[in-house]
Design an enzyme around this catalytic site. Structure first.
Site, PDB file in Angstrom:
ATOM      1  N   GLU A 297       7.545   2.226  -6.500  1.00 32.30           N
ATOM      2  CA  GLU A 297       7.756   1.718  -5.136  1.00 32.30           C
ATOM      3  C   GLU A 297       7.872   2.880  -4.149  1.00 32.30           C
ATOM      4  OE1 GLU A 297       7.712  -0.382  -2.911  1.00 32.30           O
ATOM      5  OE2 GLU A 297       8.884  -2.175  -3.259  1.00 32.30           O
TER       6      GLU A 297
ATOM      7  N   ASP B  36       3.961   3.239   6.354  1.00 33.98           N
ATOM      8  CA  ASP B  36       3.334   2.974   7.655  1.00 33.98           C
ATOM      9  C   ASP B  36       4.299   2.373   8.656  1.00 33.98           C
ATOM     10  OD1 ASP B  36       3.546   0.388   6.365  1.00 33.98           O
ATOM     11  OD2 ASP B  36       2.294  -0.362   7.998  1.00 33.98           O
TER      12      ASP B  36
ATOM     13  N   ARG C  33       0.313   6.467   7.667  1.00 31.80           N
ATOM     14  CA  ARG C  33       0.355   6.618   6.200  1.00 31.80           C
ATOM     15  C   ARG C  33      -0.148   7.995   5.777  1.00 31.80           C
ATOM     16  NH1 ARG C  33       1.203   1.519   3.927  1.00 31.80           N
ATOM     17  NH2 ARG C  33       0.243  -0.211   5.022  1.00 31.80           N
TER      18      ARG C  33
ATOM     19  N   VAL D  81      11.249   5.218   8.384  1.00 34.38           N
ATOM     20  CA  VAL D  81      10.425   6.409   8.152  1.00 34.38           C
ATOM     21  C   VAL D  81       8.954   6.059   7.927  1.00 34.38           C
ATOM     22  CG1 VAL D  81      12.312   7.837   7.247  1.00 34.38           C
ATOM     23  CG2 VAL D  81      11.019   6.377   5.674  1.00 34.38           C
TER      24      VAL D  81
ATOM     25  N   ASP E 233      14.907  -0.582   0.454  1.00 35.77           N
ATOM     26  CA  ASP E 233      15.696  -0.701   1.681  1.00 35.77           C
ATOM     27  C   ASP E 233      16.822  -1.708   1.388  1.00 35.77           C
ATOM     28  OD1 ASP E 233      16.297  -0.451   4.407  1.00 35.77           O
ATOM     29  OD2 ASP E 233      14.855  -1.952   5.012  1.00 35.77           O
TER      30      ASP E 233
ATOM     31  N   LYS F   6       0.826  -1.197   0.000  1.00 37.80           N
ATOM     32  CA  LYS F   6       0.000   0.000   0.000  1.00 37.80           C
ATOM     33  C   LYS F   6       0.865   1.254   0.000  1.00 37.80           C
ATOM     34  CE  LYS F   6      -3.171  -2.334   3.203  1.00 37.80           C
ATOM     35  NZ  LYS F   6      -3.597  -2.340   4.617  1.00 37.80           N
ATOM     36  N   GLY F   7       2.159   1.077   0.296  1.00 36.75           N
ATOM     37  CA  GLY F   7       3.041   2.219   0.575  1.00 36.75           C
ATOM     38  C   GLY F   7       3.158   3.231  -0.548  1.00 36.75           C
TER      39      GLY F   7
ATOM     40  N   LYS G 203      17.506   3.808   0.709  1.00 38.38           N
ATOM     41  CA  LYS G 203      18.477   3.883   1.814  1.00 38.38           C
ATOM     42  C   LYS G 203      19.728   3.162   1.340  1.00 38.38           C
ATOM     43  CE  LYS G 203      14.950   3.139   5.336  1.00 38.38           C
ATOM     44  NZ  LYS G 203      14.512   2.162   6.341  1.00 38.38           N
TER      45      LYS G 203
END
Ligand code: 5GP
Length: 190
Positions: free
Chosen positions: A114, A174, A180, A168, A118, A58-59, A146
């Site tokens: 996206e 989230d 969110r 974050v 990470d 969902k990000g 990152k």
């Protein structure tokens, strides 16, 4: 165009109401400015073609919906939802598809959108999975990366911001489904 590298932080206006929300890493205005630049760059690079954006739920939902509005070529959108086994803050690279695409992507120009890269393991899985469906082209647009945490080397064509190794939240991201809705990206204070 190179991604903006962030170091400076400011205090969050919502920190008093939500103590978990720490310093703001990327403010709302900065998000809009960079997302508009990415939209312009994508429109130039894919000029004369039509593009299928694959949003990773969902990000990426806020990023995707803002980005689409800055893309000036014909664009379609579809979604995938994936779950990565691991802890709340570390993915393992073992990925399960919760929702697959509705459309076939063979012969299409596909851009994966996206929220954050990470370790890169989730994206590596998605690139392999979608790559095996024979798209005409397959590239990645990530809002955040990152670099210090990267475990696999991945070609991420479009990157919004390089951030330090902090967890974050906000602008779609989230922690246990919370935060969110923040209009900025902030560090989670645990
Ligand atoms: P990776 O497989 O690259 O290690 O992790 C990618 C996924 O982990 C992202 O799509 C996101 O869901 C989650 N993730 C990684 N870092 C963060 C972070 O700092 N904040 C949040 N909210 N999610 C993160």
């Amino acid at each position: 165009m190179t991604p903006t590298r962030l170091h400076a932080v400011a205090s969050s206006p919502r920190a008093v109401l939500q103590p978990e929300v720490g310093e703001v890493l990327v403010g709302a205005d900065e998000l809009q400015r960079r997302v508009s630049e990415l939209g312009e760059e994508i429109s130039r690079d894919y000029a004369g073609r039509s593009l299928l954006l694959v949003g990773v739920l969902k990000g990426a939902m806020f990023f995707l919906s803002d980005l689409m509005r800055f893309i000036e070529i014909p664009v379609e959108v579809d979604f995938m939802a994936v779950a990565s086994y691991g802890s709340a803050t570390d993915s393992s690279g073992v990925v399960r598809i919760l929702k697959d695409l509705d459309v076939a992507i063979e012969g299409r120009d596909v851009l994966i959108v996206e929220d954050i890269v990470d370790s890169g393991l989730t994206l590596q899985y998605l690139m392999r999975n979608l790559g095996s469906r024979n798209p005409r082209s397959l590239a990645v647009c990530a809002l955040l990366t990152k670099p210090e945490r990267r475990k696999v080397d991945l070609p991420t064509r479009y990157v919004g911001f390089e951030i330090p190794d902090r967890f974050v939240v906000g602008y779609g991201l989230d922690y246990e489904e919370r935060h969110r809705n923040l209009p900025f990206v902030a560090v989670l204070d645990r």
